[in-house]
Write a protein that holds these residues in place. Structure first.
Motif, PDB file in Angstrom:
ATOM      1  N   VAL A  82       0.637  -1.465  -0.163  1.00 23.93           N
ATOM      2  CA  VAL A  82      -0.257  -0.313  -0.058  1.00 23.93           C
ATOM      3  C   VAL A  82       1.058   1.494   0.014  1.00 23.93           C
ATOM      4  CG1 VAL A  82      -1.699   1.225   1.215  1.00 23.93           C
ATOM      5  CG2 VAL A  82      -1.679  -1.136   1.553  1.00 23.93           C
ATOM      6  N   GLU A  83       1.920   1.737   0.223  1.00 22.72           N
ATOM      7  CA  GLU A  83       2.926   2.539   0.858  1.00 22.72           C
ATOM      8  C   GLU A  83       3.348   2.927  -0.888  1.00 22.72           C
ATOM      9  OE1 GLU A  83       5.398  -1.525   1.713  1.00 22.72           O
ATOM     10  OE2 GLU A  83       3.626  -0.216   2.477  1.00 22.72           O
ATOM     11  N   SER A  84       3.606   1.553  -1.439  1.00 23.76           N
ATOM     12  CA  SER A  84       3.965   2.683  -2.547  1.00 23.76           C
ATOM     13  C   SER A  84       3.327   2.276  -3.631  1.00 23.76           C
ATOM     14  CB  SER A  84       4.835   1.535  -3.333  1.00 23.76           C
ATOM     15  OG  SER A  84       3.749   0.795  -3.699  1.00 23.76           O
ATOM     16  N   ALA A  85       1.533   2.938  -3.226  1.00 23.20           N
ATOM     17  CA  ALA A  85       0.399   3.193  -4.415  1.00 23.20           C
ATOM     18  C   ALA A  85       0.858   4.737  -4.382  1.00 23.20           C
ATOM     19  CB  ALA A  85      -0.923   2.986  -3.783  1.00 23.20           C
ATOM     20  N   PRO A  86       0.230   5.630  -5.594  1.00 24.61           N
ATOM     21  CA  PRO A  86      -0.206   6.720  -5.730  1.00 24.61           C
ATOM     22  C   PRO A  86      -0.949   6.678  -4.492  1.00 24.61           C
ATOM     23  CG  PRO A  86      -0.159   5.577  -7.685  1.00 24.61           C
ATOM     24  CD  PRO A  86       0.090   4.793  -6.794  1.00 24.61           C
ATOM     25  N   VAL A  87      -1.312   9.049  -4.596  1.00 30.69           N
ATOM     26  CA  VAL A  87      -1.714   8.751  -3.027  1.00 30.69           C
ATOM     27  C   VAL A  87      -3.498   8.784  -3.587  1.00 30.69           C
ATOM     28  CG1 VAL A  87      -2.855  11.164  -2.210  1.00 30.69           C
ATOM     29  CG2 VAL A  87      -0.831  10.468  -2.118  1.00 30.69           C
ATOM     30  N   ALA A  88      -3.704   9.275  -5.158  1.00 29.32           N
ATOM     31  CA  ALA A  88      -5.164   8.836  -4.871  1.00 29.32           C
ATOM     32  C   ALA A  88      -5.672   7.480  -5.114  1.00 29.32           C
ATOM     33  CB  ALA A  88      -5.668   9.031  -6.696  1.00 29.32           C
ATOM     34  N   ILE A 110      -9.657  10.540  13.227  1.00 31.42           N
ATOM     35  CA  ILE A 110     -10.338   9.317  11.819  1.00 31.42           C
ATOM     36  C   ILE A 110      -9.702  10.424  10.389  1.00 31.42           C
ATOM     37  CG2 ILE A 110     -11.523   7.777  10.791  1.00 31.42           C
ATOM     38  CD1 ILE A 110     -12.944   6.738  13.055  1.00 31.42           C
ATOM     39  N   GLU A 111     -10.242  11.486  10.298  1.00 27.77           N
ATOM     40  CA  GLU A 111     -10.365  11.590   8.671  1.00 27.77           C
ATOM     41  C   GLU A 111      -8.510  12.254   8.998  1.00 27.77           C
ATOM     42  OE1 GLU A 111     -12.780  15.406   9.038  1.00 27.77           O
ATOM     43  OE2 GLU A 111     -14.393  13.986   8.445  1.00 27.77           O
ATOM     44  N   VAL A 112      -7.785  13.007   9.717  1.00 23.95           N
ATOM     45  CA  VAL A 112      -6.899  13.432   9.954  1.00 23.95           C
ATOM     46  C   VAL A 112      -6.299  12.243   9.723  1.00 23.95           C
ATOM     47  CG1 VAL A 112      -4.903  14.075  11.970  1.00 23.95           C
ATOM     48  CG2 VAL A 112      -7.026  15.210  11.773  1.00 23.95           C
ATOM     49  N   LEU A 113      -6.207  10.941  11.010  1.00 20.56           N
ATOM     50  CA  LEU A 113      -5.515  10.076  10.570  1.00 20.56           C
ATOM     51  C   LEU A 113      -4.821   9.655   9.218  1.00 20.56           C
ATOM     52  CD1 LEU A 113      -3.483   7.632  11.809  1.00 20.56           C
ATOM     53  CD2 LEU A 113      -5.295   6.652  12.167  1.00 20.56           C
ATOM     54  N   THR A 114      -6.762  10.172   8.881  1.00 22.12           N
ATOM     55  CA  THR A 114      -6.044   8.877   6.898  1.00 22.12           C
ATOM     56  C   THR A 114      -5.478   9.858   6.335  1.00 22.12           C
ATOM     57  OG1 THR A 114      -8.899   8.375   7.086  1.00 22.12           O
ATOM     58  CG2 THR A 114      -7.761   8.680   4.970  1.00 22.12           C
ATOM     59  N   LEU A 115      -5.438  11.462   6.557  1.00 22.71           N
ATOM     60  CA  LEU A 115      -4.737  12.044   5.737  1.00 22.71           C
ATOM     61  C   LEU A 115      -3.132  12.018   5.887  1.00 22.71           C
ATOM     62  CD1 LEU A 115      -6.957  15.246   5.584  1.00 22.71           C
ATOM     63  CD2 LEU A 115      -6.931  13.610   3.608  1.00 22.71           C
ATOM     64  N   TYR A 116      -2.545  11.653   7.193  1.00 24.15           N
ATOM     65  CA  TYR A 116      -1.588  12.028   7.622  1.00 24.15           C
ATOM     66  C   TYR A 116      -0.747  10.121   6.965  1.00 24.15           C
ATOM     67  CZ  TYR A 116       2.535  11.631  10.689  1.00 24.15           C
ATOM     68  OH  TYR A 116       3.052  11.566  11.539  1.00 24.15           O
ATOM     69  N   GLY A 150       0.370  10.210   3.654  1.00 26.84           N
ATOM     70  CA  GLY A 150       2.101  10.811   3.290  1.00 26.84           C
ATOM     71  C   GLY A 150       1.504  12.735   3.001  1.00 26.84           C
ATOM     72  N   TYR A 151       0.274  13.246   3.551  1.00 24.71           N
ATOM     73  CA  TYR A 151       0.249  14.530   3.864  1.00 24.71           C
ATOM     74  C   TYR A 151       1.094  15.071   4.412  1.00 24.71           C
ATOM     75  CZ  TYR A 151      -3.790  14.414   0.343  1.00 24.71           C
ATOM     76  OH  TYR A 151      -4.136  14.235  -0.291  1.00 24.71           O
ATOM     77  N   THR A 152       1.845  16.358   4.622  1.00 22.24           N
ATOM     78  CA  THR A 152       1.912  17.170   5.478  1.00 22.24           C
ATOM     79  C   THR A 152       1.027  17.513   6.386  1.00 22.24           C
ATOM     80  OG1 THR A 152       2.205  19.033   4.474  1.00 22.24           O
ATOM     81  CG2 THR A 152       3.951  17.047   4.541  1.00 22.24           C
ATOM     82  N   GLN A 153       1.721  18.004   8.033  1.00 21.17           N
ATOM     83  CA  GLN A 153       0.793  18.532   8.824  1.00 21.17           C
ATOM     84  C   GLN A 153      -0.171  20.133   8.166  1.00 21.17           C
ATOM     85  OE1 GLN A 153       2.500  19.732  12.650  1.00 21.17           O
ATOM     86  NE2 GLN A 153       1.640  21.490  12.965  1.00 21.17           N
ATOM     87  N   LYS A 154       0.947  20.737   7.497  1.00 21.43           N
ATOM     88  CA  LYS A 154       0.201  22.305   6.619  1.00 21.43           C
ATOM     89  C   LYS A 154      -0.847  21.434   6.047  1.00 21.43           C
ATOM     90  CE  LYS A 154       1.240  25.765   4.025  1.00 21.43           C
ATOM     91  NZ  LYS A 154       2.048  26.901   3.824  1.00 21.43           N
ATOM     92  N   ARG A 155      -0.525  20.469   5.075  1.00 22.36           N
ATOM     93  CA  ARG A 155      -0.879  20.277   3.967  1.00 22.36           C
ATOM     94  C   ARG A 155      -2.821  19.534   4.562  1.00 22.36           C
ATOM     95  NH1 ARG A 155      -1.105  18.111  -1.237  1.00 22.36           N
ATOM     96  NH2 ARG A 155      -3.200  17.656  -2.098  1.00 22.36           N
ATOM     97  N   ARG A 178       5.328   7.912  12.147  1.00 24.38           N
ATOM     98  CA  ARG A 178       4.229   8.018  10.369  1.00 24.38           C
ATOM     99  C   ARG A 178       4.752   6.378  10.107  1.00 24.38           C
ATOM    100  NH1 ARG A 178       2.481  11.639   6.090  1.00 24.38           N
ATOM    101  NH2 ARG A 178       4.817  13.265   7.226  1.00 24.38           N
ATOM    102  N   GLN A 179       5.257   6.252  10.441  1.00 24.12           N
ATOM    103  CA  GLN A 179       6.027   5.033  10.088  1.00 24.12           C
ATOM    104  C   GLN A 179       5.683   4.197  10.831  1.00 24.12           C
ATOM    105  OE1 GLN A 179       7.658   4.274   7.152  1.00 24.12           O
ATOM    106  NE2 GLN A 179       6.694   2.306   7.384  1.00 24.12           N
ATOM    107  N   ASP A 180       5.406   3.565  11.920  1.00 22.73           N
ATOM    108  CA  ASP A 180       4.751   2.769  13.048  1.00 22.73           C
ATOM    109  C   ASP A 180       3.248   2.756  12.535  1.00 22.73           C
ATOM    110  OD1 ASP A 180       6.757   3.310  14.178  1.00 22.73           O
ATOM    111  OD2 ASP A 180       6.504   4.027  15.778  1.00 22.73           O
TER     112      ASP A 180
END
Length: 617
Positions: free
Chosen positions: A533-539, A563-569, A572-577, A605-607
């Protein structure tokens, strides 16, 4: 799951329901199950001659090989694009395949009524029918993405039973009539599509009982992925055997008598019904050792019957065709399993499954047809089939034996875990104890039925015990520093941090899940099959991670916003994004992330990614 053709946002986000009655499940499953059965019926009537004989020879496997060349090109395109097809595109493709399948069957009926050979035209029509009928089946398999293992087995083998009933009735008709009726049935898939569109998505349902992992013998999604590799290899090898059996000994079709045709249909229906029954009742080895033992025995029965009745090859063909039909159900099931584990588009896995299964079978069959006139030797053919049969089953069984070995090691690991926990040296991989509460598969090595309630962690470790185990693992494994550490001063716990003593229950659950987490498929194969999953494009990662993050949120009691924040995080989204996407301030996003770390006991994030990869949905 955005690529699924579903009936609205409310249904698509509905929580899974356990304990639904068989009647309720049947009402939801029926449109899609009937659609899958009708798509297969059209293919068998048009390209296999309604199974009045094993097949139509070159018009079956020969045309299928030509079709697979086209599918190979489509597979490469999907692999290169790394995109999920849009819902509207999927719907249009399904409608196109259904309409073209209908027209091709009518064209074949017209040629049959004409009475002239038209060999080239029939070959071309058969090739196109194989392509578009397969496309229709791909859509119906796509609808099952994400459903439980028990429900997937009920779905695919139920559809196989329905299609066999249709085919038995059509085999009693003249071929032209059967083709016209099959065309009408193919067109009826549009009604099934309409009904399925307004029904609940299959992934929101659960069978009343039964395993949730696709290969219920295994204990975690990591094991499932590893077993998928073995199953794919076994399918390819057994497909070679089936290709040789269906054209034994010279590659030509074998005709059925009425009794043999009825015997094949009855045997297929009975075995499929038994598979459905055991999966619904919770037998965790049905789709691993169970189905492979059945396929092996039926293939051996075909070999014995061919040898015992050389003047009545239909006796052996009865068993050979049964193996072929049951392999269809197994391939369907495996495609659904790949779709549910991987991030690539479901059509990618369907195309790959067809190429492995039908490609190996077609090459073996056409190869026998070409080679036999020059080196006619039944003993060699039998020896090759025996070898492929042995290797195919041993590939799968070796996987089961490795799991059995790890299960035997559990008592020792469980005894060692409390001592390690008490000394501050955690005995589990990050998040391992949590897998026992959501994998849906028991860790018991015993055979037989295991109700769904027994597969859930009603008596398992508490949230505090789980959290303690996770914290110990983080301290031991020297987790990478948090992405926020440099910018915001977040630090991982010191190596000499006192460990909270975990209970024996938590330690036992942790130990039972630790070994599988270390046995993942190789990175190259994982990337090829879209299991990483980690190598998939974000979309394309988002639909795959969403269910895992939601389940993780329930386990750690995260709020909806967290949960919404965790999904984006996790994407690979940054805190600002994250703040920009959710229209909140960066400080609020930072606060949510700190709370997520505090609740889960994770520090980077890796955990989180490791947890979702090993124990997510």
């Amino acid at each position: 799951m955005s690529s699924l053709h579903t009936g609205g946002a409310t249904a698509a986000t509905a929580a899974p329901e356990a304990g639904r009655s068989p009647a309720a499940l049947a009402r939801v499953l029926l449109p899609s199950m009937l659609g899958l059965a009708l798509a297969r019926t059209g293919l068998i009537v048009g390209s296999y001659g309604s199974y009045n004989q094993t097949d139509l020879g070159i018009y079956t496997d020969g045309s299928m090989l030509a079709t697979l060349a086209v599918m190979g090109v489509l597979l490469i395109i999907l692999a290169a694009s790394k995109r999920q097809l849009r819902r509207r595109t999927v719907t249009l493709l399904a409608e196109l395949c259904i309409l073209v399948e209908t027209m091709l069957l009518m064209a074949q009926a017209a040629i049959t009524l004409d009475g002239e050979p038209h060999g080239d035209a029939l070959f071309a029509l058969s090739m196109l029918l194989s392509l578009f009928s397969s496309g229709a089946m791909f859509y119906w398999l796509r609808r099952a993405k994400g459903c439980s293992g028990a429900l997937a087995a009920i779905y695919v083998f139920g559809a196989l039973i329905v299609s066999e009933v249709f085919l038995e009735a059509l085999s009693l008709m003249p071929q032209a009539t059967a083709l016209f009726v099959a065309a009408a049935g193919s067109f009826a898939q549009l009604a099934c599509l309409f009904l399925a569109f307004h029904a609940r998505p299959l992934h929101t349902l659960n069978a009343q009982e039964g395993p949730h992992t696709y290969f219920g013998y295994t204990r975690t999604p990591v094991d499932d992925k590893r077993f998928l590799v073995s199953t794919a290899i076994g399918i390819g090898l057994l497909a070679i055997v089936i290709g040789l059996l269906r054209g034994y000994p010279d590659g030509l079709p074998i005709a059925f008598s009425e009794g043999e045709r009825l015997g094949y249909a009855g045997l297929t229906i009975v075995v499929s019904a038994v598979i459905v029954y055991f999966m619904a009742r919770g037998n965790r080895r049905t789709m691993t050792m169970g189905i492979w033992v059945v396929l092996e025995l039926l293939a051996c029965a075909a070999l014995i019957a061919y040898a015992a009745f050389p003047q009545a090859l239909g006796h052996g063909a009865l068993f050979a065709t049964t193996v072929n039909a049951l392999m269809v159900g197994l391939v369907w099931y495996t495609v659904v399993a790949f779709e549910s584990h991987g991030w690539r588009d479901p059509y990618y896995y369907a195309l790959a499954g067809w190429i492995v299964w039908l490609g190996c079978r077609g090459v073996a069959r056409t190869g026998l047809l070409v080679i036999y006139p020059f080196a006619a030797n039944d003993l060699v053919v039998n020896a090759v089939m025996g070898l492929m049969l042995l290797v195919s089953t041993q590939v799968v069984f070796s996987c089961c034996l490795r799991d059995a070995d790890s299960l035997r090691q559990l008592p020792a690991e469980a005894d060692a875990a409390p001592a390690a926990a008490g000394s501050g040296e955690g005995a589990v991989a990050g998040g391992a104890a949590m897998a026992g509460s959501g994998s849906g598969a028991g860790a018991s090595a015993a055979d037989g039925a295991a109700p769904l309630d027994a597969l859930h962690p009603a008596a398992g470790p508490s949230a505090e015990e789980i959290r303690a185990s996770v914290l110990e693992a983080m301290a031991r494994d020297d987790a990478p520093p948090s992405p926020f550490a440099a910018a915001e001063g977040a630090t991982a716990p010191a190596p000499n941090r006192p460990a909270t003593a975990a209970s024996p229950a938590a330690a036992t659950a942790a130990a039972s899940m630790a070994a599988p987490a270390r046995r993942q498929a190789g990175p190259q194969f994982s990337r090829l099959m879209g299991l990483d999953v980690e190598s998939a494009p974000v979309a394309t990662r988002q639909p795959t991670l969403a269910r895992g993050v939601e389940e993780m949120g329930r386990r750690f009691m995260l709020s909806e916003r967290e949960i919404e924040v965790l999904t984006l995080y996790a994407l690979g989204y940054t805190q600002k994004r994250v703040a920009e996407e959710l229209f909140i301030s960066p400080g609020t996003a930072h606060t949510h992330i700190k709370r997520i770390y505090a609740k889960t006991g994770m520090h980077s994030r890796q955990d989180i990614l490791d947890y979702l990869e090993a124990y997510g949905s």
